[in-house]
Design an enzyme around this catalytic site. Sequence first.
Site, PDB file in Angstrom:
ATOM      1  CG  ASP A 180       1.378  10.238  -1.239  1.00 42.07           C
ATOM      2  OD1 ASP A 180       2.553  10.269  -1.659  1.00 42.07           O
ATOM      3  OD2 ASP A 180       0.414   9.969  -1.964  1.00 42.07           O
ATOM      4  CB  THR A 375      -4.419  -4.994  -7.969  1.00 36.93           C
ATOM      5  OG1 THR A 375      -3.439  -5.721  -7.229  1.00 36.93           O
ATOM      6  CG2 THR A 375      -4.874  -5.832  -9.130  1.00 36.93           C
TER       7      THR A 375
END
Length: 410
Positions: A180, A375
């Site tokens: 990306d 997370t």
Amino acid sequence: MSSIKTNTLKAAALFVSLAFLSCKTTAQEPAKTVESQKIEISKEAKWSDKMALTLMKRHPEAYMIDNAKAPKWDYVHGLVLFAFEELYKKNPDPRYAAYAKGYTDILIEKDGTIKTYELDKYNIDMIVSGRLLFTQYEKTKDNRYLVAMQTLKKQLEGQPRTSSGGFWHKQMYTNQMWLDGLYMGEPFYAQYTVTFENGKNLNDVAKQFEEIQLHATDPKTGLLYHGWDEKKLMPWANKETGNSPNFWSRALGWYAMALVDALDYFPKDHPKQKELVGYLNNVCSNLAKFQDPKTGLWYQVTDKGGEKGNYLEGSGSSMFAYAFAKGANKGYLPAKYKKLANKAFDGLTTQLMKVDPDGTITITDVCAVAGLGGTPYRDGSYEYYVNERKQDNDPKATGPFILAALELNR
């Protein structure tokens, strides 16, 4: 009699106050919403215009793209509004230019400060929207755009790197390069160094592609893995290679688009130009092997077409259609890639497209977001990619769709 009179006056006052309140409520609604209702989309319009007008109708202000509630400096806006700028070059409808400029003007302060942007996070995603500023600076010569571009260049100068010189994806993703990131950083970097530095850093731009090509390419399929951890410490990283475990079509799409867009700034006689064209040919020839023969689309997990839960995905397919078409148009790729791009585009418009009665269009089956680590923890497994949520008309599909439509003149 007087009590009746009093009640009548009270009722009249209540009526006036209610009428005033309702006027006030109407007046407070954003003026642009009225404009968006005026947008008409002809059945005969090109697909690029249909998608751009759809976005303007559904998101009256450009910062609202991706259903944002407040203006935010973000990569999806850079992607989609770059497509608007390219569309404006082909179809100079002033609404397209104004829509893109509206985003930069709400986020760039008079002194060039970029609202909501935090340089010290060294998040390479934040660079790509800087591509919009070249156009604004060229048109207006307003110094705030230049200052904002210099700020983003300063981030690249301080961006943490692997031991061999590859940009980390973010400060928090230590020693990691993601595919990306090549799209997020390199086209801006290449354009900046050519525009303001006489191209002195083009070798460093090429270096980023060299690093990911060297470390993330799978020798069997020729495809590139989503991420590479130089230190091989992440739980998702292969203990021998440092690569993540799967091929994600959108990550490969970012990479292919990064190559065709960065190459715009490499002169033909630059020593690294042929090398980058070689990388583009490699990745596209290997992607072509995984194009679904029936629909022309690509699966979410690129090489596992028939497996349970995998699906034909809208953003990766749009990105490949664009990279194939632009690569062929520019002469980097053989002409056959234009045919493959058209086949992919047919798949997008017949298999994944919904057309509403008002002429607005929607690409379905688009992965909303996927990453590695973080997370909650993202392990890069097959199950992880096929179970990430989907979002209709996600900007990671709509921007490349407009660009593909332009390259294919559809």
